[in-house]
Design an enzyme around this catalytic site. Sequence first.
Site, short mmCIF file in Angstrom:
data_model
loop_
_atom_site.label_atom_id
_atom_site.label_comp_id
_atom_site.label_asym_id
_atom_site.label_seq_id
_atom_site.Cartn_x
_atom_site.Cartn_y
_atom_site.Cartn_z
CG ASP A 73 43.91 36.16 38.54
OD1 ASP A 73 43.86 36.73 39.64
OD2 ASP A 73 44.48 36.67 37.56
CG HIS A 93 44.56 40.21 40.49
ND1 HIS A 93 44.91 39.15 39.66
CD2 HIS A 93 45.57 41.12 40.37
CE1 HIS A 93 46.07 39.41 39.07
NE2 HIS A 93 46.49 40.59 39.48
CB SER A 116 48.44 41.61 37.13
OG SER A 116 49.12 40.85 38.07
#
Length: 839
Positions: free
Chosen positions: A178, A253, A616
Amino acid sequence: MEGSYGLQLVLVLCLGMFMGFTKCEDIADAVTAVYIVTLRQAPASHYYDELRTVARNNGSKQTRLDLDTPRNISRGDRHYSSYIARVHDSLLSRVLRGEQYLKLYSYHYLINGFSVLVTTQQAEKLSRRKEVANVVLDFSVRTATTHTPQFLGLPQGAWAQQGGYKSAGEGVVIGFIDTGIDPTHPSFADGLSESPYPVPEHFSGICEVTRDFPSGSCNRKLIGARHFAASAITRGIFNASQDYASPFDGDGHGTHTASIAAGNHGIPVVVAGHHFGNASGMAPRSHIAIYKALYKSFGGFAADVVAAIDQAAQDGVDIISLSITPNRRPSGIATFFNPIDMALLSAVKAGIFVVQAAGNTGPSPKSMSSFSPWIFTVGAATHDRVYSNSIVLGNNVTICGVGLAPGTDGDAMYTLVSAVDALNDTTAVNDMYVGECQDATNLNQDLVRGNLLICSYSIRFVLGLSTVNQALQTAKNLSAVGVVFYMDPFVIGFQLNPIPMRLPGVIIPSPADSKILLQYYNSSLERDALTKKIVKFGALACISGGLKASYSYSAPKIMYYSARGPDPEDSFLDDADILKPNLVAPGNFIWAAWSSLGTDSVEFQDEDFAMMSGTSMAAPHVAGLAALIKQKFVNFSPSAIGSALSTTASLYDKNGGPIMAQRAYTNPDINQSPATPFDMGNGFVNATAALDPGLIFDSSYDDYMSFICGINGSAPVVWNYTGQSCGVSTMSGTDLNLPSITIAKLIQSQVVQRTVTNVASNETYSVSWSAPYGVFLEVTPNRFSIANGERMVFTVSLNATMNSTVASYGRIGLFGHRGHVVHIPLSVIVKISYNTTNS
């Protein structure tokens, strides 16, 4: 709150004199508290319970039932709800015969149970009944972060089976490919538990030390962190000052996804000064290893991602979570032959369970971005907690909106003033963006002070050129009471996430509703007859707060953006004989940790938590739940973990009705229909049931190799990726031992075999099924006994009864006499029958 509720209850009882009480004092003396009683038979499984019973009673006789058409149960189904209520009443009257009590509610949807006003002695009597699963003292409640641990039943289910949240996922390492992680976030601290927290011996990863990621960033929770950027550096697009040449998360994220899967339990969520409950990952005791291969300014490249996957496998992670997908479909003879999927095949060979987001390219068919059968692909669904607020206009019209914001004081109405009508300099009216409230110097504070400021939400907000935070700052500088955003008509079909606001505020997401607001506002203005200048702002409104959550019975629901099957086999969009997605999990409006320097969502900048939506967010939910399975079944293969998750998935929403799927980007809740396997795979993840699957479908690395070697012309490609030669293989996707059956083209007839392994006690199973439309289906054997550790092969025969290019769906159910239920979805796309005559 509890005290006031109890007082209201006693007042009602005093007025009605229920259950033979003659005085209020009698009630106060006799009644101790309200208890919630749940029964062992859950309503969501009512249909499968019926099938299991029928199958068992039929003995060895063949049982063919329509598994694809559940009862039409809804909240308004009086016959069903009254039947359940009578069951509850009967139990109470038998257990508490002749005694005084008062049933408050019968629960028909979420749980099979009731709430009742009884003494402690009576509650004890109820708890001793074999029909009763639990008797719990009623308690005050509040919102809780992602809410998904509660929605998935973890506290009373999967966590309880693993010894509680303090040990859930212990010893399991989850690797995240990620944007990195913020190691300073309390979700990743290792000192919150009194019990030892050793690093698993099988993990050999390291922690990079850089200026952005100093020594001490890793601990016994965050046990590994590296970054991979060689490809980006080679391209000359890596900016070390912006992208952080370290594992640190400059985007947000990666921090978000890691905390969803394995963040610590009980971390307070405070955003914009408001408290939204406490956070927890799915496996709060699991360890985290970070492999940063994506960056905020440019994304990432496959070369860096593959390096990260390779390193994670070498380090000894147990699970890999990828909330990333390729930007475009791979070229070549098959989608499976791309660097990322092939690297993940090697990871599976090493015994690593791989989870990947399906992609946010739905709701179109064949929009899948995660292709291969060795990858567990997860789509996004809602959970039941929703935030909404509204504005009430002076003409008594209420308009719903979004915004994590406080409301205005009480029922007081405030004057509405539009930014374009409060300009200091009339020449600024030529600025088409002045209505966005991004600059307080353009506006007259005397007109705005103490009023509600109306601002335009334009495409510039979507692009990040304008922000809600800046508009709120403008309102604060001008001493406005709050802000009302209307949607610019050019922003079509944009779906807003709830946005935190420190001032009272609301965003009206619908252009049609925005038009209603503006019509009321403009019609209420009083202007000078000659100059046409505004002399009075006559429109009034108040804002109801959006900080308190409400709960929806229609959850889960497949989100419009969640990528859909059929799985594309190649760049020509031919259909593969593989079901994708594998299942769906919560992915919409998910609270989770946020990086201190995260910029992915400007509205959550400088906050410790953010609410995000997408596949996600769904993938790390499953990664965390897979850690719980790995903790219990240490020797499970990756496919066995996937099987346990798949075959136990739920097919129904909280109402007991079919899970719905949104079909359009615009007005998604209007454009919806029951979800198919190409929308939700096997269904919605059931965390507790997955820890006791009964039977599993197991596949090995060699099976996957035979599959890819069976693709025409694949031998050179397989050699290039794996260094292995392909022998003669005719294996297709239908031959893989998957917990689903997908046939892209059924030419007349086909026989499919599946092998199950019993991982529970000795059990006898009955088999039931429903056939896809236009297909005759038969399953043998239709009844079998299987011992612990034993394997059994069953055969599925499919015959096309008509010619059709429309996909149709069926289901096979295996019902064990000890309560295990294993369901296998069937999908047939093209059907070509024997009967091809003109008749």
